[in-house]
Design an enzyme around this catalytic site. Structure first.
Site, short mmCIF file in Angstrom:
data_model
loop_
_atom_site.label_atom_id
_atom_site.label_comp_id
_atom_site.label_asym_id
_atom_site.label_seq_id
_atom_site.Cartn_x
_atom_site.Cartn_y
_atom_site.Cartn_z
N HIS A 140 41.39 11.15 -86.83
CA HIS A 140 40.02 10.69 -86.60
C HIS A 140 39.42 10.01 -87.84
O HIS A 140 39.80 10.27 -88.98
CB HIS A 140 39.12 11.85 -86.16
N LYS A 141 38.52 9.09 -87.56
CA LYS A 141 37.74 8.35 -88.56
C LYS A 141 38.61 7.64 -89.60
O LYS A 141 38.27 7.57 -90.78
CB LYS A 141 36.74 9.28 -89.25
#
Length: 211
Positions: A140-141
């Site tokens: 994620h991210k």
């Protein structure tokens, strides 16, 4: 997708790109390839029609077909993308295998190759014309710039930044929060625990700069 696809390039990722479109029930009209010795041959019954700069075939793109650039070499990939932008006023489409997982709020640019079993996590941003090979995990991210290549089975942990043109070999692990600079190269199997500067090549566990 209503229109069939013309694939530019008939080597490297071209065959798996064909498989991706087949897996999504998208018709591939044919391939264009600079290597003239391949003209008139086929890949899995799909013909290699002619040269990548043949206006007779390029004029179909945008009106009757979409285009995908299936070239591993970044410099030539950029050239073909610019050719499509300038001559046809189109952007290449994405090729995403039906077994890939893309989080609902991940963002993707144009012309990306995302092969089987790739996982892209929540809030991740992927630029344009990237290559994510089989089984790559992007947590994620993560932020991935344009023309980045990530090798099969690599693990990109959360909040990593990979800048434009970087090359990540197969089986690489990049720990959370690291930045991989523009046009940097990470050798296969490396474990990256600290940031890599632009244009550097690193290899090993832990990854160290190669002079």
């Amino acid at each position: 997708m209503d229109k069939p696809v013309i694939i530019l390039g008939a080597k490297g990722i071209a065959h798996p790109a064909l498989e991706i479109f087949n897996s999504n029930q998208v018709i591939v009209y044919g391939f264009l390839e600079e290597d003239e010795s391949l003209h008139g041959t086929e890949i899995n019954t799909v013909p290699i029609l002619g040269h990548t700069e043949d206006d007779g075939f390029l004029k179909l793109i945008g009106k009757k077909t979409e285009a995908f650039v299936a070239v591993d070499d970044t410099k030539y990939r950029k050239f073909l993308v610019e050719l499509l932008n300038e001559r046809r006023k189109v952007q290449p489409i994405n090729a995403i295998h039906h077994t890939a997982y893309i989080a609902t709020d991940a963002s993707l640019g144009h012309g990306n190759f995302i092969n089987a079993q790739v996982s892209v996590g929540a809030g991740t941003e992927i630029g344009h014309h990237c290559i994510l090979n089989t089984g790559a995990t992007v947590d994620h991210k993560v932020k991935i710039g344009d023309f980045v290549q990530i090798g099969a089975g690599s693990i990109i942990n959360a909040e990593v930044t990979i800048e434009e043109g970087a090359f990540i070999g197969s089986g690489v692990t990049i720990v959370s929060g690291v930045t991989i600079g523009k046009n940097a190269r990470v050798g296969a199997g490396s474990v990256v625990i600290s940031s890599v500067k632009a244009n550097e090549t690193v290899f090993g566990n832990p990854a160290a700069k190669i002079k």
